[in-house]
Design an enzyme around this catalytic site. Structure first.
Site, PDB file in Angstrom:
ATOM      1  N   LEU A 106       0.874  -1.167   0.000  1.00  0.00           N
ATOM      2  CA  LEU A 106       0.000   0.000   0.000  1.00  0.00           C
ATOM      3  C   LEU A 106       0.912   1.218   0.000  1.00  0.00           C
ATOM      4  CD1 LEU A 106      -2.831  -0.800   2.620  1.00  0.00           C
ATOM      5  CD2 LEU A 106      -3.075  -0.655   0.140  1.00  0.00           C
ATOM      6  N   ASP A 107       0.558   2.230  -0.776  1.00  0.00           N
ATOM      7  CA  ASP A 107       1.380   3.433  -0.835  1.00  0.00           C
ATOM      8  C   ASP A 107       1.506   4.068   0.548  1.00  0.00           C
ATOM      9  OD1 ASP A 107       1.611   3.104  -3.550  1.00  0.00           O
ATOM     10  OD2 ASP A 107       0.053   4.579  -4.054  1.00  0.00           O
ATOM     11  N   LEU A 108       2.520   4.918   0.687  1.00  0.00           N
ATOM     12  CA  LEU A 108       2.773   5.610   1.947  1.00  0.00           C
ATOM     13  C   LEU A 108       1.529   6.348   2.449  1.00  0.00           C
ATOM     14  CD1 LEU A 108       5.116   6.444   3.951  1.00  0.00           C
ATOM     15  CD2 LEU A 108       5.330   8.520   2.576  1.00  0.00           C
ATOM     16  N   THR A 110      -1.603   5.732   1.554  1.00  0.00           N
ATOM     17  CA  THR A 110      -2.810   4.906   1.477  1.00  0.00           C
ATOM     18  C   THR A 110      -2.941   4.100   2.761  1.00  0.00           C
ATOM     19  OG1 THR A 110      -2.659   4.729  -0.927  1.00  0.00           O
ATOM     20  CG2 THR A 110      -4.005   3.085   0.199  1.00  0.00           C
TER      21      THR A 110
END
Length: 238
Positions: A106-108, A110
């Site tokens: 998961l993105d930073l 997100t």
């Protein structure tokens, strides 16, 4: 595991990382067998005979598999370490006496559902495109995308010269200048959901993964986790 096995499979089985991430560790020269640094994918290991180290630490088979769902907060990276010193998701499950790794990413910025485990085979199954594991997100986007745009996302759009697989879209709530949308996809391309909404001109303001298959995050607080049971795991692949 007694017969010789490929090094990347051994690392995954031991819960160091998924097989794909294990290959990255090997390529980076972070793994050794009997004191020799290995950088190729063809090497094999004899469990119980060979000494395998990753970042200088022994790699041993963990007989007990653990499965965890974490509600990842924003600001955490889904890697085992970060050269920039940012907090890593594994720090949120450090009280579990097993070496866990995140399944996918998961993105930073997100948040939401993130699976962690020491079962490399299950991680491989979840991430492999052939299994088409559904992942559902809540995306808060700018503006009010109409049905034409949303149907386009459902059918698939061209991102980086490749069409996205069909998606399921549900409008949850209209606000004054924003829309909350539920989107389900089974692909795992980097920043895919954000890129899809950018494509139609409605950029994502915030993004949260709320489910793998029919396994929902529910009311799990941010930064907290729950141990999954066999019944939970089955829901992932429904």
């Amino acid at each position: 595991m007694s017969e010789p096995v490929r090094l990347q499979k051994y690392l995954a089985t031991c819960g160091v990382a998924s097989r794909r991430k294990a290959e990255e560790l090997i390529s980076a020269g972070r793994v050794s067998i009997n004191g020799k640094v290995i950088t190729s994918m063809g090497e094999k290991v004899s469990p119980g005979k060979d000494t395998v180290l990753c970042d200088g630490k022994p790699v041993l088979v963990d007989e007990e598999h653990i499965y965890v769902m974490l509600n990842k907060p924003k600001g955490y990276v889904t890697t085992l370490s970060d050269p920039q010193g940012r907090p890593v998701v594994t720090s949120l499950v450090s009280d579990i006496p097993h070496r866990l790794f995140p399944v996918g990413r998961l993105d930073l910025d997100t948040e939401g559902a993130l699976l962690l485990t020491n079962d490399g085979a299950l991680a491989q199954k979840i991430q492999h495109p052939s299994h088409e594991t559904n992942k559902t997100y809540e995306a808060l986007v700018q503006g009010h995308p109409g049905q034409t745009k949303l149907k386009l996302l459902e059918k698939g759009v061209i991102l980086e010269e490749k069409k996205t697989a069909p998606a399921t879209i549900k409008v949850v709530k209209h606000m004054q200048r924003q829309t909350l949308i539920e989107i389900t996809i089974h692909e795992g391309r980097k920043r895919q959901v954000k890129k899809m909404f950018e494509f139609i001109g409605n950029p994502v303001i915030s993004l949260k993964r709320i489910a793998y298959g029919r396994l929902f995050l529910g009311k799990l607080p941010s930064g907290k986790y729950k141990i999954l049971n066999p019944k939970d795991l089955k829901k992932i692949f429904l």
